[in-house]
Design an enzyme around this catalytic site. Structure first.
Site, PDB file in Angstrom:
ATOM      1  N   ARG A 169       0.829  -1.219   0.000  1.00 37.45           N
ATOM      2  CA  ARG A 169       0.000   0.000   0.000  1.00 37.45           C
ATOM      3  C   ARG A 169       0.864   1.270   0.000  1.00 37.45           C
ATOM      4  NH1 ARG A 169      -2.953  -3.745  -0.633  1.00 37.45           N
ATOM      5  NH2 ARG A 169      -5.084  -3.976   0.149  1.00 37.45           N
ATOM      6  N   SER A 243     -10.655  -0.915   3.607  1.00 35.35           N
ATOM      7  CA  SER A 243      -9.862  -1.066   4.839  1.00 35.35           C
ATOM      8  C   SER A 243      -9.442   0.309   5.338  1.00 35.35           C
ATOM      9  CB  SER A 243      -8.587  -1.860   4.565  1.00 35.35           C
ATOM     10  OG  SER A 243      -8.906  -3.144   4.090  1.00 35.35           O
ATOM     11  N   GLU A 339      -4.806   3.570   6.480  1.00 34.19           N
ATOM     12  CA  GLU A 339      -4.545   3.394   5.053  1.00 34.19           C
ATOM     13  C   GLU A 339      -5.180   4.520   4.244  1.00 34.19           C
ATOM     14  OE1 GLU A 339      -6.667   1.302   1.841  1.00 34.19           O
ATOM     15  OE2 GLU A 339      -5.538  -0.445   2.574  1.00 34.19           O
TER      16      GLU A 339
END
Ligand code: FAD
Ligand code: EPU
Length: 343
Positions: A169, A243, A339
């Site tokens: 990520r 998420s 995130e």
């Protein structure tokens, strides 16, 4: 291509609720769209010195305040087959194309590599930003190069896969070059000879349920779509950004300490000496799964997803994320990292 009739329509005080999948209310001081590099150049010439914010599909942002900047919605379209040989194809895609539409195009043409990434919301341009990933595949595995417009010298620069500095990520665009470039096109290298990846357990069991033993890329795509629909809330119905936290990568010793009390803790391999623990598991163990506060909370099927049932503010969701972060740190000695891009 230059559009001689283009004249940027810059709107003021625009409601961003329809432009973020959390569905929270916030205003953009100014808002406009561009469909090509030339249009972007023209807008920037007229907006010299102004603060800018680049917007894709708004599926990985949490707006905790108004955006006091010119919001530029990237609508560069187009999917072009650049090269094809017996083994692979290169497809160059405009940053404003919807990611899942691109996946469907690949599946339909038999270009393998992105089927495991089916149904991820958002646009192609944001996919390298945080190296989107799901079900055993990351987009870095299929990115050939990224074209990005340098906001300082107004030139398009080509980044090779390596120059994107992809990680879990992560990419150079999210770190060192944050806010400095607008991604305009991404070229993907896909396989003309399908290499099916069903290593992620959930895909295997979904295919088994469907009685499929030799899956095609369409079978894998359909299985991923079904798994995602059963777990993740559809932003059209419940506001969310997927998420909210990353899965933490911890030292082996930290993992062993947690495992001593919780022998069933799930884990994934990570870099040498480290272990990745699913944040959703930690959050569920800490008792947050399904918790609801007025009109927002933690999703009942996936503890990693924070949700807005309608009318919650970005600030409320931020505060909830802070409480979870603190609680996981207290209970497990693990620091979670958000995130989602918080504005
Ligand atoms: P936006 O939210 O519009 O932007 C994200 C960031 O990138 C912002 O900082 C923005 O300024 C910047 N940005 C956007 N476009 C550009 C550009 N062209 N140039 C420069 N900067 C840009 N992600 C995964 O990795 N895996 C998943 O499985 C997954 N599942 C999800 C499920 C749901 C239900 C939801 C709502 C989200 C999920 N996500 C997942 C997160 C999200 O879909 C991805 O991060 C997606 O790539 C975001 O794309 P976007 O166009 O909406 O980006
Ligand atoms: N788990 C729980 N409780 C929960 C949720 C998960 O115990 O409420 C456990 C599951 O039982 C499983 C493990 O956690 O053992 C992993 O769960 P899942 O397969 O749902 O994946 P995840 O780790 O929660 C990651 C990505 C998702 C991606 C899926 C599938 C991150 C931060 N998230 O989630 O990406 O779709 O794997 O590959 O890496 C996103 O980035 O927005 C996103 C949705």
């Amino acid at each position: 291509m230059k559009n001689e009739y283009f004249c940027a329509m810059i709107s003021e005080n625009v409601d961003l609720k329809p432009f973020n999948t959390f569905g929270v209310a916030a205003k953009a001081a100014q808002f406009t769209r561009f469909g090509s590099v030339d249009e972007l150049n023209e807008i920037l010439a007229a907006a010299e010195g102004q603060a800018l914010f680049i917007l894709g599909g708004g599926s990985n942002i949490l707006l905790t305040q108004d955006i006091d900047a010119l919001v530029l919605k990237n609508e560069i379209k187009g999917m072009e087959l650049v090269e094809k040989d017996d083994d692979s194809v290169l497809v160059r895609v405009g940053a404003g194309e919807v990611w899942h539409e691109f996946v469907l195009y690949c599946v339909e043409h038999g270009y393998a590599g992105v089927e495991n990434l089916s149904l991820i919301p958002g646009n192609v341009g944001a996919s390298p930003m945080q190296n989107i990933g799901a079900y055993g595949v990351e987009v870095k595995d299929v990115i050939f190069e990224v074209e990005a417009f340098n906001l300082e010298n107004k030139a398009v620069q080509v980044f090779s896969n390596e120059e994107c500095e992809f990680g879990y990520r992560e990419s150079v665009f999210k770190r060192a070059l944050k806010g400095k470039y607008v991604i305009t096109h991404v070229t993907f290298k896909l396989s003309a000879n399908p290499k099916i990846n069903t290593s992620y357990g959930a895909i295997e069991s979904e295919l088994k349920t469907r009685g499929i033993s030799e899956p095609t890329i369409k079978d894998v795509s359909d299985a991923v779509i079904a798994i995602r629909q059963s777990k993740l809330p559809d932003p059209k119905e419940i506001g969310n950004a997927g998420s909210f936290f990353k899965n933490p990568v911890v030292e082996q010793s930290v993992f062993e300490r947690i495992r001593a009390n919780h022998p069933d803790v799930p884990s994934y391999p990570a870099e040498t000496g480290k272990v990745k623990i699913p944040a959703g598991w930690l959050i569920e163990q800490a008792g947050w799964k399904g918790k609801t506060f007025e009109n927002y909370g933690v999703h009942k099927n996936q503890a990693l997803v924070l949700v807005n049932y309608g009318g919650a503010t970005g600030r409320q969701i931020w505060d909830l994320s802070s409480m979870i972060l603190e609680d996981i740190n207290t209970k497990f000695g693990v620091e979670l990292e958000r995130e989602v891009n918080v504005i």
